[in-house]
Design a protein around this motif. Structure first.
Motif, PDB file in Angstrom:
ATOM      1  N   LEU A  55       0.832  -1.201   0.000  1.00 21.06           N
ATOM      2  CA  LEU A  55       0.000   0.000   0.000  1.00 21.06           C
ATOM      3  C   LEU A  55       0.872   1.258   0.000  1.00 21.06           C
ATOM      4  O   LEU A  55       0.577   2.227  -0.716  1.00 21.06           O
ATOM      5  CB  LEU A  55      -0.945  -0.005   1.201  1.00 21.06           C
ATOM      6  CG  LEU A  55      -2.058  -1.053   1.156  1.00 21.06           C
ATOM      7  CD1 LEU A  55      -2.752  -1.147   2.510  1.00 21.06           C
ATOM      8  CD2 LEU A  55      -3.054  -0.767   0.057  1.00 21.06           C
ATOM      9  N   HIS A  56       1.928   1.244   0.787  1.00 19.09           N
ATOM     10  CA  HIS A  56       2.848   2.391   0.817  1.00 19.09           C
ATOM     11  C   HIS A  56       3.450   2.632  -0.567  1.00 19.09           C
ATOM     12  O   HIS A  56       3.490   3.766  -1.046  1.00 19.09           O
ATOM     13  CB  HIS A  56       3.952   2.158   1.845  1.00 19.09           C
ATOM     14  CG  HIS A  56       4.978   3.237   1.840  1.00 19.09           C
ATOM     15  ND1 HIS A  56       6.133   3.159   1.104  1.00 19.09           N
ATOM     16  CD2 HIS A  56       4.996   4.434   2.461  1.00 19.09           C
ATOM     17  CE1 HIS A  56       6.833   4.256   1.274  1.00 19.09           C
ATOM     18  NE2 HIS A  56       6.165   5.056   2.104  1.00 19.09           N
ATOM     19  N   ASP A  57       3.915   1.557  -1.210  1.00 20.60           N
ATOM     20  CA  ASP A  57       4.505   1.684  -2.543  1.00 20.60           C
ATOM     21  C   ASP A  57       3.503   2.194  -3.574  1.00 20.60           C
ATOM     22  O   ASP A  57       3.882   2.813  -4.561  1.00 20.60           O
ATOM     23  CB  ASP A  57       5.085   0.343  -3.008  1.00 20.60           C
ATOM     24  CG  ASP A  57       6.303  -0.078  -2.197  1.00 20.60           C
ATOM     25  OD1 ASP A  57       6.854   0.753  -1.439  1.00 20.60           O
ATOM     26  OD2 ASP A  57       6.693  -1.257  -2.310  1.00 20.60           O
ATOM     27  N   ASP A  58       2.200   1.941  -3.316  1.00 21.43           N
ATOM     28  CA  ASP A  58       1.145   2.416  -4.214  1.00 21.43           C
ATOM     29  C   ASP A  58       0.768   3.872  -3.925  1.00 21.43           C
ATOM     30  O   ASP A  58      -0.037   4.456  -4.637  1.00 21.43           O
ATOM     31  CB  ASP A  58      -0.077   1.502  -4.093  1.00 21.43           C
ATOM     32  CG  ASP A  58      -1.102   1.745  -5.182  1.00 21.43           C
ATOM     33  OD1 ASP A  58      -0.708   1.959  -6.349  1.00 21.43           O
ATOM     34  OD2 ASP A  58      -2.314   1.751  -4.865  1.00 21.43           O
ATOM     35  N   GLY A  59       1.332   4.438  -2.857  1.00 16.90           N
ATOM     36  CA  GLY A  59       1.056   5.834  -2.534  1.00 16.90           C
ATOM     37  C   GLY A  59      -0.045   6.066  -1.525  1.00 16.90           C
ATOM     38  O   GLY A  59      -0.466   7.200  -1.311  1.00 16.90           O
ATOM     39  N   VAL A  60      -0.530   4.999  -0.878  1.00 16.46           N
ATOM     40  CA  VAL A  60      -1.588   5.141   0.128  1.00 16.46           C
ATOM     41  C   VAL A  60      -1.015   5.814   1.369  1.00 16.46           C
ATOM     42  O   VAL A  60       0.058   5.446   1.852  1.00 16.46           O
ATOM     43  CB  VAL A  60      -2.198   3.763   0.484  1.00 16.46           C
ATOM     44  CG1 VAL A  60      -3.130   3.864   1.678  1.00 16.46           C
ATOM     45  CG2 VAL A  60      -2.925   3.186  -0.721  1.00 16.46           C
ATOM     46  N   SER A  61      -1.736   6.811   1.885  1.00 13.97           N
ATOM     47  CA  SER A  61      -1.304   7.502   3.097  1.00 13.97           C
ATOM     48  C   SER A  61      -2.301   7.377   4.246  1.00 13.97           C
ATOM     49  O   SER A  61      -1.978   7.712   5.383  1.00 13.97           O
ATOM     50  CB  SER A  61      -1.032   8.975   2.813  1.00 13.97           C
ATOM     51  OG  SER A  61      -2.197   9.603   2.307  1.00 13.97           O
ATOM     52  N   VAL A  62      -3.518   6.880   3.952  1.00 14.08           N
ATOM     53  CA  VAL A  62      -4.555   6.737   4.974  1.00 14.08           C
ATOM     54  C   VAL A  62      -5.269   5.406   4.794  1.00 14.08           C
ATOM     55  O   VAL A  62      -5.612   5.029   3.670  1.00 14.08           O
ATOM     56  CB  VAL A  62      -5.601   7.882   4.892  1.00 14.08           C
ATOM     57  CG1 VAL A  62      -6.733   7.672   5.878  1.00 14.08           C
ATOM     58  CG2 VAL A  62      -4.942   9.235   5.098  1.00 14.08           C
ATOM     59  N   LYS A  75       2.433  -2.025  11.718  1.00 12.10           N
ATOM     60  CA  LYS A  75       3.093  -2.109  10.405  1.00 12.10           C
ATOM     61  C   LYS A  75       2.642  -0.978   9.486  1.00 12.10           C
ATOM     62  O   LYS A  75       3.458  -0.398   8.761  1.00 12.10           O
ATOM     63  CB  LYS A  75       2.828  -3.460   9.749  1.00 12.10           C
ATOM     64  CG  LYS A  75       3.707  -4.557  10.270  1.00 12.10           C
ATOM     65  CD  LYS A  75       3.581  -5.776   9.391  1.00 12.10           C
ATOM     66  CE  LYS A  75       4.763  -6.685   9.666  1.00 12.10           C
ATOM     67  NZ  LYS A  75       4.911  -7.686   8.642  1.00 12.10           N
ATOM     68  N   LEU A  76       1.354  -0.683   9.489  1.00  7.75           N
ATOM     69  CA  LEU A  76       0.853   0.418   8.664  1.00  7.75           C
ATOM     70  C   LEU A  76       1.456   1.749   9.117  1.00  7.75           C
ATOM     71  O   LEU A  76       1.922   2.537   8.291  1.00  7.75           O
ATOM     72  CB  LEU A  76      -0.675   0.469   8.698  1.00  7.75           C
ATOM     73  CG  LEU A  76      -1.385  -0.663   7.956  1.00  7.75           C
ATOM     74  CD1 LEU A  76      -2.851  -0.714   8.354  1.00  7.75           C
ATOM     75  CD2 LEU A  76      -1.236  -0.508   6.458  1.00  7.75           C
ATOM     76  N   GLN A  77       1.455   1.986  10.417  1.00 11.62           N
ATOM     77  CA  GLN A  77       2.021   3.224  10.950  1.00 11.62           C
ATOM     78  C   GLN A  77       3.502   3.346  10.589  1.00 11.62           C
ATOM     79  O   GLN A  77       3.966   4.413  10.191  1.00 11.62           O
ATOM     80  CB  GLN A  77       1.852   3.276  12.478  1.00 11.62           C
ATOM     81  CG  GLN A  77       0.421   3.410  12.929  1.00 11.62           C
ATOM     82  CD  GLN A  77      -0.097   4.836  12.841  1.00 11.62           C
ATOM     83  OE1 GLN A  77       0.504   5.727  12.264  1.00 11.62           O
ATOM     84  NE2 GLN A  77      -1.254   5.049  13.413  1.00 11.62           N
ATOM     85  N   ALA A  78       4.252   2.235  10.713  1.00 10.58           N
ATOM     86  CA  ALA A  78       5.679   2.245  10.384  1.00 10.58           C
ATOM     87  C   ALA A  78       5.916   2.522   8.903  1.00 10.58           C
ATOM     88  O   ALA A  78       6.977   3.022   8.523  1.00 10.58           O
ATOM     89  CB  ALA A  78       6.321   0.915  10.793  1.00 10.58           C
ATOM     90  N   SER A  79       4.927   2.198   8.077  1.00 13.27           N
ATOM     91  CA  SER A  79       5.026   2.455   6.637  1.00 13.27           C
ATOM     92  C   SER A  79       4.538   3.843   6.256  1.00 13.27           C
ATOM     93  O   SER A  79       4.428   4.170   5.078  1.00 13.27           O
ATOM     94  CB  SER A  79       4.216   1.402   5.857  1.00 13.27           C
ATOM     95  OG  SER A  79       4.816   0.138   5.989  1.00 13.27           O
TER      96      SER A  79
END
Length: 128
Positions: A55-62, A75-79
């Protein structure tokens, strides 16, 4: 900005780690939805999959989630993905509420693995 929602059948899935897919919303600077697409959910639970980095690599921020375990949350927060917990309902309604500033994080995480969020009918239990 991109927003992800763990989804099943067009609604927020009750359990982040077992969702059917993620609905991704692309949002412009005026808080308008400019694109929507889905991303298949990986096998396994959220804390043991690569979904946070994907998700991070796809540009997701929320991430607008229903129930989520502490491991997946961390894990989401760390990303670099902010998480709003306690969301429910149709994904379109949820993202609209978020964009209007009407959603707040309930600060709750699932406290056990393989949480199924089922209720038990106590009338059907038999004492032995």
């Amino acid at each position: 900005m991109k927003i992800a929602i763990p989804s099943r059948g067009g609604c927020v899935d009750d359990h982040f780690g077992h969702c059917e897919y993620y609905t991704i919303y692309e949002i412009d600077n005026n808080k308008n939805i400019i694109n929507t697409y889905t991303l298949n959910s990986p096998e396994g639970c959220g804390c043991k999959s690569n979904i946070a980095s994907t998700l991070h690599d796809d540009g997701v921020s929320v991430m607008l989630a229903g129930n989520i375990g502490q491991g997946a949350f961390d894990k989401l927060q760390a990303s670099g993905i902010g998480v709003v917990r306690g969301c429910s309902g149709a994904v379109g309604d949820v993202v609209t509420s978020y964009l209007k500033g009407n959603l707040t994080d309930n600060a709750q995480v699932c406290d056990h693995h393989d949480c199924h969020h089922e209720t038990i009918n106590v009338d059907s239990l038999r004492l032995v």
